[in-house]
Design an enzyme around this catalytic site. Structure first.
Site, PDB file in Angstrom:
ATOM      1  N   HIS A 241      -5.892  -1.442   0.191  1.00  0.00           N
ATOM      2  CA  HIS A 241      -7.203  -0.843  -0.051  1.00  0.00           C
ATOM      3  C   HIS A 241      -8.249  -1.334   0.941  1.00  0.00           C
ATOM      4  CE1 HIS A 241      -6.822   1.127  -4.222  1.00  0.00           C
ATOM      5  NE2 HIS A 241      -5.592   0.870  -3.792  1.00  0.00           N
TER       6      HIS A 241
ATOM      7  N   VAL B  77      -9.574   1.680   4.449  1.00  0.00           N
ATOM      8  CA  VAL B  77     -10.986   2.081   4.453  1.00  0.00           C
ATOM      9  C   VAL B  77     -11.767   1.153   5.386  1.00  0.00           C
ATOM     10  CG1 VAL B  77     -13.052   2.444   3.062  1.00  0.00           C
ATOM     11  CG2 VAL B  77     -10.789   2.883   2.075  1.00  0.00           C
TER      12      VAL B  77
ATOM     13  N   GLY C  15     -11.004  -0.155   8.062  1.00  0.00           N
ATOM     14  CA  GLY C  15     -10.204  -1.149   8.751  1.00  0.00           C
ATOM     15  C   GLY C  15     -10.063  -2.445   7.974  1.00  0.00           C
TER      16      GLY C  15
ATOM     17  N   ASP D 160     -11.101  -5.484   7.407  1.00  0.00           N
ATOM     18  CA  ASP D 160     -12.242  -6.364   7.652  1.00  0.00           C
ATOM     19  C   ASP D 160     -12.708  -7.112   6.410  1.00  0.00           C
ATOM     20  OD1 ASP D 160     -13.325  -4.285   6.201  1.00  0.00           O
ATOM     21  OD2 ASP D 160     -15.039  -3.953   7.526  1.00  0.00           O
TER      22      ASP D 160
ATOM     23  N   SER E  33     -13.812  -5.881   3.717  1.00  0.00           N
ATOM     24  CA  SER E  33     -14.983  -5.265   3.081  1.00  0.00           C
ATOM     25  C   SER E  33     -14.763  -4.996   1.603  1.00  0.00           C
ATOM     26  CB  SER E  33     -15.369  -3.966   3.801  1.00  0.00           C
ATOM     27  OG  SER E  33     -14.321  -3.017   3.732  1.00  0.00           O
TER      28      SER E  33
ATOM     29  N   GLU F   6     -17.537  -1.789  -2.603  1.00  0.00           N
ATOM     30  CA  GLU F   6     -16.410  -0.870  -2.685  1.00  0.00           C
ATOM     31  C   GLU F   6     -15.682  -1.003  -4.019  1.00  0.00           C
ATOM     32  OE1 GLU F   6     -13.791  -1.091   0.733  1.00  0.00           O
ATOM     33  OE2 GLU F   6     -15.491  -1.502   2.052  1.00  0.00           O
TER      34      GLU F   6
ATOM     35  N   THR G  10       7.105  -0.439  -5.371  1.00  0.00           N
ATOM     36  CA  THR G  10       8.275  -1.012  -6.032  1.00  0.00           C
ATOM     37  C   THR G  10       7.894  -2.146  -6.981  1.00  0.00           C
ATOM     38  OG1 THR G  10      10.515  -1.850  -5.645  1.00  0.00           O
ATOM     39  CG2 THR G  10       8.788  -2.725  -4.240  1.00  0.00           C
TER      40      THR G  10
END
EC number: 1.11.1.7
Length: 352
Positions: free
Chosen positions: A80, A84, A86, A88, A90, A103, A211
């Site tokens: 995740h 979004v 990259g 970084d 965030s 986010e 998995t």
């Protein structure tokens, strides 16, 4: 004389075979990892924090004994984060007066586990205690994902390091478009992945991350109501219907019914048996563009592991910040205060 010459030829032949094998092995090893992004390296913390990786692994090995759910949760956070804006870090940010948003509050991220965010920050604190503030939160997210895969029985691999932390979270639009919905078909999935330079093989291999972990009923009940999705096995439908008897039932089930807590290739076996959980899972064994890859991974776990490592390391380098870009956060959940603010505080303290 002839015997001596023959012996020499045998020795030369053996040496040539060894050289060829060594070259082939080196070639395979080199092909296992994608090219590294500028600024990243496998030994980035060799001097500044030589025990960084062992600190992360030791912490996580102990933590998952108390909370096994950390394994899929940390793998998911890395996904995740990278999909979004990259890789970084965030997605780790909370709301603050500086960033204004988070986010974590947007729908695709609302089920990310608080315990996983806490584990990343606890590891950050342990690393700072050992080495100072040199290891980024984005790198910690990548390392905890790698170690989680291994602790669950998956492949062991190297992680390129040197990421810096971003200064702000992504917008809600970026999150919603960057993280494909579980109801997506292959075309929709590839539309999202192609924007971050991932291909069809990456799609199938990275989907194998399912998995391990759990899913909420509302992420797959479109396949149960108003009637069974015809691509779903009848027995599997009956089992899911017991857990989720009504739309939006507030319950969860495991992603992989065969080995739900082991990182292996059984996810693909599920797909062959029409027992994939999400639409975005099962369509991989329906669409002609992905079906052959699913079959390959279902019968050859090593092939899946090799491709997963390649694709996961590739994903972990999306739009990374390096060098003087971004920052190294003091708290993974918050952007560092502006330097000016710290200078004022220092001045006031010195004046006391």
């Amino acid at each position: 004389m002839a015997g001596s010459r023959a012996s020499s030829l045998v020795v030369v032949a053996v040496v040539l075979v060894i050289v060829i094998v060594m070259v082939a092995a080196a070639s395979v090893s080199a092909e296992r990892y994608p090219p590294l992004a500028p600024g990243l390296s496998f030994d980035f913390y060799k001097k500044s924090c030589p025990k960084a990786e062992s600190i992360v692994k030791d912490f996580l090995s102990s933590a998952v004994k108390q909370n096994p759910g950390l394994i899929p949760a940390l793998i998911r956070i890395h996904f995740h984060d990278c999909f979004v804006q990259g890789c970084d870090g965030s997605v780790l940010l909370d709301n603050s007066s500086i960033s204004g948003t988070s986010e974590k509050t947007y729908i695709p991220n609302q089920t990310l586990r608080p315990a996983a965010f806490k584990a990343i920050n606890d590891i950050r604190n342990a690393l700072e205690k050992a080495c100072g503030r040199v290891v980024s939160c984005a790198d910690i997210a990548a390392l905890t994902a790698r170690d989680s895969v291994q602790l669950a029985g998956g492949p062991s691999y190297k992680v390129p390091l040197g990421r810096r932390d971003g200064l702000s979270p992504a917008s809600e639009t970026a999150v919603l478009t960057g993280l494909p919905a579980p109801t997506s078909n292959v075309t929709e999935l590839m539309d999202a992945l192609s924007k971050i330079k991932l291909d069809i093989t990456d799609l199938v291999a990275l989907s194998g991350g399912h998995t391990v972990g759990i899913a909420h009923c509302n992420s797959f009940d479109n396949r149960l109501f108003p009637a069974r999705d015809p691509t779903m096995d009848q027995w599997f439908f009956t089992q899911l219907n017991k857990i989720c008897p009504l739309p939006n039932t507030d319950k969860t089930t495991v992603n992989d019914i065969r080995t739900p807590h082991v990182f292996d290739n059984k996810y693909y076996v599920d797909l062959l048996n029409r027992q994939g959980l999400f639409t975005s899972d099962q369509v991989l064994n329906v669409d002609a563009r992905t079906k052959d890859i699913v079959h390959k991974f279902a019968v050859d776990q090593n092939a899946f592991f090799d491709q997963f490592v390649y694709s996961y390391v590739k994903m972990g380098q999306i739009q990374v910040l390096t060098g003087s870009q971004g920052q190294i956060r003091a708290n993974c959940a918050a952007r560092n205060p502006p330097r000016l603010a710290w200078s004022i505080v220092d001045t006031l303290l010195l004046g006391l």
